[in-house]
Design a protein around this motif. Structure first.
Motif, PDB file in Angstrom:
ATOM      1  N   TRP A   1       8.196   9.261 -16.512  1.00  0.00           N
ATOM      2  CA  TRP A   1       9.828   9.436 -15.887  1.00  0.00           C
ATOM      3  C   TRP A   1      10.355   7.946 -16.589  1.00  0.00           C
ATOM      4  O   TRP A   1      11.259   7.499 -15.693  1.00  0.00           O
ATOM      5  N   GLY A   2      10.001   7.653 -17.814  1.00  0.00           N
ATOM      6  CA  GLY A   2      10.930   6.579 -18.128  1.00  0.00           C
ATOM      7  C   GLY A   2      10.630   5.189 -17.877  1.00  0.00           C
ATOM      8  O   GLY A   2      11.590   4.334 -17.975  1.00  0.00           O
ATOM      9  N   ARG A   3       9.665   4.837 -17.357  1.00  0.00           N
ATOM     10  CA  ARG A   3       9.358   3.643 -16.605  1.00  0.00           C
ATOM     11  C   ARG A   3       7.865   3.239 -16.908  1.00  0.00           C
ATOM     12  O   ARG A   3       7.017   3.382 -16.119  1.00  0.00           O
ATOM     13  N   PRO A   4       7.496   2.882 -18.330  1.00  0.00           N
ATOM     14  CA  PRO A   4       6.429   2.751 -18.791  1.00  0.00           C
ATOM     15  C   PRO A   4       5.464   1.626 -18.330  1.00  0.00           C
ATOM     16  O   PRO A   4       4.386   1.655 -18.543  1.00  0.00           O
ATOM     17  N   ASP A   5       5.964   0.617 -17.438  1.00  0.00           N
ATOM     18  CA  ASP A   5       5.448  -0.591 -16.824  1.00  0.00           C
ATOM     19  C   ASP A   5       5.233  -0.277 -15.644  1.00  0.00           C
ATOM     20  O   ASP A   5       4.440  -0.885 -14.747  1.00  0.00           O
ATOM     21  N   ASP A   6       5.537   1.046 -14.866  1.00  0.00           N
ATOM     22  CA  ASP A   6       5.123   1.281 -13.739  1.00  0.00           C
ATOM     23  C   ASP A   6       3.901   2.099 -13.233  1.00  0.00           C
ATOM     24  O   ASP A   6       3.503   2.782 -14.220  1.00  0.00           O
ATOM     25  N   THR A   7       3.353   2.022 -12.039  1.00  0.00           N
ATOM     26  CA  THR A   7       2.100   2.776 -11.756  1.00  0.00           C
ATOM     27  C   THR A   7       2.166   3.615 -10.618  1.00  0.00           C
ATOM     28  O   THR A   7       2.748   2.797  -9.653  1.00  0.00           O
TER      29      THR A   7
ATOM     30  N   LEU B 129       9.110  -5.172 -12.309  1.00  0.00           N
ATOM     31  CA  LEU B 129      10.640  -6.077 -12.152  1.00  0.00           C
ATOM     32  C   LEU B 129      10.754  -6.765 -13.484  1.00  0.00           C
ATOM     33  O   LEU B 129      12.004  -6.778 -13.686  1.00  0.00           O
ATOM     34  N   SER B 130       9.759  -6.927 -14.071  1.00  0.00           N
ATOM     35  CA  SER B 130       9.896  -7.743 -15.493  1.00  0.00           C
ATOM     36  C   SER B 130       8.475  -7.915 -16.146  1.00  0.00           C
ATOM     37  O   SER B 130       7.536  -7.100 -15.562  1.00  0.00           O
ATOM     38  N   LYS B 131       8.297  -8.407 -17.430  1.00  0.00           N
ATOM     39  CA  LYS B 131       6.976  -8.482 -17.949  1.00  0.00           C
ATOM     40  C   LYS B 131       5.867  -9.189 -17.128  1.00  0.00           C
ATOM     41  O   LYS B 131       4.735  -8.826 -16.982  1.00  0.00           O
ATOM     42  N   ALA B 132       6.579 -10.012 -16.301  1.00  0.00           N
ATOM     43  CA  ALA B 132       5.703 -10.787 -15.429  1.00  0.00           C
ATOM     44  C   ALA B 132       5.478 -10.450 -13.959  1.00  0.00           C
ATOM     45  O   ALA B 132       4.421 -10.551 -13.465  1.00  0.00           O
ATOM     46  N   PHE B 133       6.562  -9.964 -13.274  1.00  0.00           N
ATOM     47  CA  PHE B 133       6.481  -9.483 -12.119  1.00  0.00           C
ATOM     48  C   PHE B 133       6.472  -8.090 -11.704  1.00  0.00           C
ATOM     49  O   PHE B 133       7.268  -7.167 -12.160  1.00  0.00           O
ATOM     50  N   THR B 134       5.463  -7.730 -10.718  1.00  0.00           N
ATOM     51  CA  THR B 134       5.570  -6.417 -10.249  1.00  0.00           C
ATOM     52  C   THR B 134       5.722  -6.280  -8.670  1.00  0.00           C
ATOM     53  O   THR B 134       5.092  -7.215  -8.040  1.00  0.00           O
ATOM     54  N   LEU B 135       6.563  -5.549  -8.077  1.00  0.00           N
ATOM     55  CA  LEU B 135       6.386  -5.139  -6.764  1.00  0.00           C
ATOM     56  C   LEU B 135       6.073  -3.894  -6.229  1.00  0.00           C
ATOM     57  O   LEU B 135       6.437  -2.970  -6.932  1.00  0.00           O
ATOM     58  N   THR B 136       5.291  -3.984  -5.291  1.00  0.00           N
ATOM     59  CA  THR B 136       4.298  -2.508  -4.984  1.00  0.00           C
ATOM     60  C   THR B 136       4.720  -2.187  -3.352  1.00  0.00           C
ATOM     61  O   THR B 136       4.591  -3.200  -2.461  1.00  0.00           O
ATOM     62  N   ALA B 137       4.759  -1.051  -3.326  1.00  0.00           N
ATOM     63  CA  ALA B 137       5.002  -0.512  -1.871  1.00  0.00           C
ATOM     64  C   ALA B 137       3.474   0.350  -1.609  1.00  0.00           C
ATOM     65  O   ALA B 137       3.154   1.293  -2.462  1.00  0.00           O
ATOM     66  N   ASP B 138       2.857   0.077  -0.442  1.00  0.00           N
ATOM     67  CA  ASP B 138       1.721   0.672  -0.322  1.00  0.00           C
ATOM     68  C   ASP B 138       1.315   1.215   0.825  1.00  0.00           C
ATOM     69  O   ASP B 138       1.989   0.713   2.005  1.00  0.00           O
ATOM     70  N   TYR B 139       1.021   2.585   1.371  1.00  0.00           N
ATOM     71  CA  TYR B 139       0.680   2.968   2.614  1.00  0.00           C
ATOM     72  C   TYR B 139      -0.717   3.539   2.659  1.00  0.00           C
ATOM     73  O   TYR B 139      -1.364   3.820   1.625  1.00  0.00           O
ATOM     74  N   GLN B 140      -1.255   3.012   3.666  1.00  0.00           N
ATOM     75  CA  GLN B 140      -2.637   3.430   4.240  1.00  0.00           C
ATOM     76  C   GLN B 140      -2.789   4.061   5.313  1.00  0.00           C
ATOM     77  O   GLN B 140      -2.391   3.664   6.375  1.00  0.00           O
ATOM     78  N   LEU B 141      -3.769   5.395   5.626  1.00  0.00           N
ATOM     79  CA  LEU B 141      -3.891   6.014   6.651  1.00  0.00           C
ATOM     80  C   LEU B 141      -5.435   6.035   6.918  1.00  0.00           C
ATOM     81  O   LEU B 141      -6.128   6.380   6.076  1.00  0.00           O
ATOM     82  N   ILE B 142      -5.554   5.174   8.067  1.00  0.00           N
ATOM     83  CA  ILE B 142      -7.250   4.965   8.113  1.00  0.00           C
ATOM     84  C   ILE B 142      -7.345   5.914   9.648  1.00  0.00           C
ATOM     85  O   ILE B 142      -7.107   5.448  10.667  1.00  0.00           O
ATOM     86  N   THR B 143      -8.237   6.865   9.262  1.00  0.00           N
ATOM     87  CA  THR B 143      -8.932   7.514  10.626  1.00  0.00           C
ATOM     88  C   THR B 143     -10.255   6.761  11.063  1.00  0.00           C
ATOM     89  O   THR B 143     -10.930   6.771  10.096  1.00  0.00           O
ATOM     90  N   ASN B 144     -10.358   6.922  12.365  1.00  0.00           N
ATOM     91  CA  ASN B 144     -11.622   6.455  12.990  1.00  0.00           C
ATOM     92  C   ASN B 144     -11.975   4.967  12.142  1.00  0.00           C
ATOM     93  O   ASN B 144     -12.940   4.737  11.644  1.00  0.00           O
ATOM     94  N   PRO B 145     -10.963   4.058  12.642  1.00  0.00           N
ATOM     95  CA  PRO B 145     -11.145   2.658  12.241  1.00  0.00           C
ATOM     96  C   PRO B 145     -12.530   2.142  12.842  1.00  0.00           C
ATOM     97  O   PRO B 145     -12.767   2.141  13.974  1.00  0.00           O
ATOM     98  N   ALA B 146     -13.212   1.653  11.914  1.00  0.00           N
ATOM     99  CA  ALA B 146     -14.650   0.873  12.216  1.00  0.00           C
ATOM    100  C   ALA B 146     -15.478   1.979  12.687  1.00  0.00           C
ATOM    101  O   ALA B 146     -16.415   1.662  13.644  1.00  0.00           O
ATOM    102  N   TYR B 147     -15.301   3.307  12.406  1.00  0.00           N
ATOM    103  CA  TYR B 147     -16.051   4.226  12.810  1.00  0.00           C
ATOM    104  C   TYR B 147     -16.075   4.821  14.016  1.00  0.00           C
ATOM    105  O   TYR B 147     -16.869   5.502  14.542  1.00  0.00           O
ATOM    106  N   ASN B 148     -14.959   4.531  14.912  1.00  0.00           N
ATOM    107  CA  ASN B 148     -14.815   4.541  16.275  1.00  0.00           C
ATOM    108  C   ASN B 148     -14.030   5.993  16.616  1.00  0.00           C
ATOM    109  O   ASN B 148     -12.508   5.495  16.398  1.00  0.00           O
ATOM    110  N   ALA B 149     -14.397   7.032  16.662  1.00  0.00           N
ATOM    111  CA  ALA B 149     -13.551   8.227  17.007  1.00  0.00           C
ATOM    112  C   ALA B 149     -12.531   7.991  18.107  1.00  0.00           C
ATOM    113  O   ALA B 149     -11.581   8.873  18.363  1.00  0.00           O
TER     114      ALA B 149
END
Length: 669
Positions: free
Chosen positions: A579-585, A633-653
């Motif tokens: 999508w025209g952003r070769p340094d993004d992932t 953001l540049s050759k040196a810096f990257t800004l990341t947005a991250d989301y995690q959904l954790i079900t049964n944290p620490a194995y506890n339903a």
């Protein structure tokens, strides 16, 4: 301008003087290459004038005064002291006069190392530093590219008194600021390009401050810090071309940087938070049910030095600050790969890596080696044997993956960037000492390692009394002209751990005793073994998939990593070129973690693991979904947005699910 900014930020991670030894040779070669061979030539003169910034490492010692119970800080190769090893930053300005006298100013700040716990003596309170620094004048005389100098001025620092209960746990603290003076001397030398290296001694007297401890109750105590420090540092002068002044007919000389050493750096800031989630009960190691937000920050340097052909020495000093959410507790697949078990409110200094690498070429085809962190540029035989000895992370050499390996750049969750059931040997920040031998061929490699393990679970003390070992085979292949790799590893650790079934048996026979009080007395030298399988496959240009599966026997305590006995994970990584952003992932993945029967029974009986323990357990597999977008953001810096959904944290339903939102700013230079 971009190159200048990149270099300015690079020096913030550079904190050692490994380049000093190559400077005189490089200077002489550069001068010979530029100067015309005429008897009347005028040699360029090095000028020290200009602004500089840089970093330093060192070692210090001294006293807080009588009756202050100083905390012993790690000295690694040296005795523990009130500072131990130190690391920090400096900035300054020099002006060189025609008479070759150099006048300058410089300010710095230093942070101490972590607690040397075996040297700690029980006391009702302890005294330590949060940080200290100086603001000094400098006077020196330039002998060309060598500048000896004297220095002196004001000093400042912040001390802290930690108040302890009868069991040695910290129950409160009191800080104080100090203002005093500093005097010292040093020598600075050109090291190529815009780099200079220095060695400096300082004596610092911060002046006395009185702590009132009547509310404990304890007598008042006067804290009067005096410190001796030896620092080795690198400075980067802020201009594109070094300022050489000579014959106007001669173009100013730009001294080249040596290919026999390099400097790289990184910084990573991660902020994580979650809203309140269902938590009808919680224990000492639970993720709190009420929402939390925490940050972690690391700043490190990667310094390399080629000693001779095929021989390299590396040093990676690092400052780390902050905590994982919940105090890095409450999740088996923890959400922040930068969160250390030994978090700190103020930056703490560690020499994270120091290792020697020798490569023995076996002849035949060669490959190019790019300049990178812990990698010097050049060529090497594809068929080779490499031996590495020193301090490093096991993950530097084993369980690699192109799409899920680095929490500073891709997936953050521990169960995503590692084979999570591999209880790899490590201290609290995740490093160990040992040796790795690797045989590399064009289509495969086999590597083996032997490492120190912690003296007991979650210990920061490493020992060779017992040890850990791993062997990994890596095969390289193509499927429909797309490259891929398969890694298979087997591992075994022997450490001072308790057996879950033994602890449960004693608890059943003595129901009035807390099972966690039984565990320390049941620790013996016991083994843990297991395996992992790790695959990666490019399926189209800039699109790759990955998968991991790992297992350990699950009969004895986890020693180093996290409370996982079985784990599977996988996902996809897509490069932004589509999508025209070769340094993004963009990445999307998931993991499922589980426990052995003995391990889950131990937790259900109220046992505490390394990171988890709710007091009771309605068992269910811990399931993790993670997705992120890394925006360059540049050759040196990257800004990341991250989301995690954790079900049964620490194995506890009974608890969760929990949604964790993260922002990450990462720079590397």
């Amino acid at each position: 301008m971009t190159q200048t900014i990149r270099r300015i930020f690079l020096v913030k991670g550079a904190v050692a003087g490994l380049a000093l030894a190559v400077a005189p040779l490089d200077l002489a070669r550069a001068a010979d290459a530029v100067m015309p061979f005429k008897a009347s030539r005028v040699a360029p003169v090095f000028d020290w004038s200009g602004l500089h910034i840089g970093g330093h490492v060192g070692y210090g010692g001294g006293s807080f005064g009588p009756g202050t119970n100083p905390l012993p800080q790690q000295g690694i190769f040296f005795p523990s002291t009130i500072t131990g090893l130190i690391g920090g930053y400096q900035a300054g300005y020099n002006l060189q006069l025609p008479s070759k006298w150099v006048f300058g100013v410089e300010a710095d700040i230093s942070f101490t190392s972590t607690l040397d716990r075996p040297k700690l003596v029980p006391a009702p309170f302890n005294t330590t530093f949060d940080y200290f620094g100086t603001a000094r004048g400098r006077v020196g005389y330039a002998f060309g590219t060598v500048l000896p100098y004297v220095t002196g001025g004001a000093a400042f620092g912040r001390t802290r008194v930690d108040l302890n209960n009868a069991t040695g746990e910290i129950v409160g603290n009191k800080p104080r600021m100090h203002l005093g003076w500093v005097a010292g001397a040093g020598i600075e030398v050109s090291a190529g390009g815009n780099w200079t290296g220095k060695v400096e001694y300082n004596y610092i007297d911060l002046g006395a401050r009185t702590y009132g401890l009547g509310d404990v109750p304890l007598p008042d105590v006067a804290v009067d810090p005096t410190i001796h420090t030896i620092k080795v540092g690198l400075n980067y002068r802020l201009w594109d071309t070094p300022p050489w002044i000579g014959n106007t007919a001669i173009k100013p000389l730009a001294l080249p940087e040596s290919t026999n050493w390099n400097v790289h750096g990184q910084t990573t800031l991660i902020t994580q938070g979650y809203p309140s989630f269902r938590a009808p009960y919680q224990g000492p190691n639970s993720l709190p049910g009420i929402g939390r937000t925490r940050q972690t920050w690391t700043f490190g340097a990667f310094l390399g030095w080629r000693l001779w052909d095929g021989s390299e020495l590396y040093f990676n000093p690092e400052l780390a600050q902050g905590f994982g959410i919940g105090g890095t507790l409450g999740l088996a697949g923890f959400s922040n790969g930068e969160a250390q078990k030994g978090g700190a409110e103020y930056p703490e200094f560690r020499a994270q890596r120091y290792f020697f690498r020798q490569t023995f070429g076996l002849g035949g085809e060669q490959e190019d080696v790019a300049d990178a962190a812990n990698q010097l540029s050049g060529k090497r035989d594809i068929n080779r044997v490499t031996v590495t000895v020193g301090r490093f992370a096991v993950g530097d050499y084993f369980d690699g993956n192109s799409y899920a390996k680095d929490p500073r750049a891709d997936f953050m969750n521990w169960a995503m960037w590692s084979s999570a059931a591999y209880d790899f040997p490590a201290d609290l920040p995740g490093f160990t000492r040992g040796a790795v031998v690797e045989l590399n061929r064009k289509d495969w490699a086999i590597r083996a390692g032997l490492f120190q393990v912690p003296s007991q679970p979650n210990s920061d003390v490493l020992t060779f009394k017992t040890g850990g070992a791993v062997i990994e085979f890596e095969g390289r292949h193509t499927i429909l002209d797309q490259p891929g790799k398969l890694r298979v590893g087997v591992f075994a650790n022997r450490g001072n751990t308790a057996n879950y079934r033994n602890a449960l048996g004693i608890s059943a026979a003595n129901p009035g005793i807390n099972i966690n009080d039984i565990v320390p007395g049941e620790r013996r030298e016991r083994s843990k073994y297991g395996f992992y399988v790790n695959a990666e496959q490019q399926i189209a240009t800039d699109v790759g998939i990955f998968a991991r599966a790992s297992w350990n026997d699950g009969q004895n305590e986890i020693l180093s990593f996290t409370d996982i006995d079985r784990s599977v994970s996988g996902g996809v990584s897509i490069n932004g070129s589509h999508w025209g952003r070769p340094d993004d992932t963009i990445g999307l993945g998931g993991a499922i973690n589980g426990l052995s029967g003995a391990h889950r029974d131990f937790l259900a009986a109220g046992g505490k693991g390394l990171l988890i323990g709710d007091g009771r357990l309605n068992y269910g597999t811990e399931r993790i979904l993670e997705t992120y977008y890394a925006l360059a953001l540049s050759k040196a810096f990257t800004l990341t947005a991250d989301y995690q959904l954790i079900t049964n944290p620490a194995y506890n339903a009974d608890r969760g699910p929990v949604s964790i939102f993260s922002g990450r700013l990462h720079g590397e230079f």
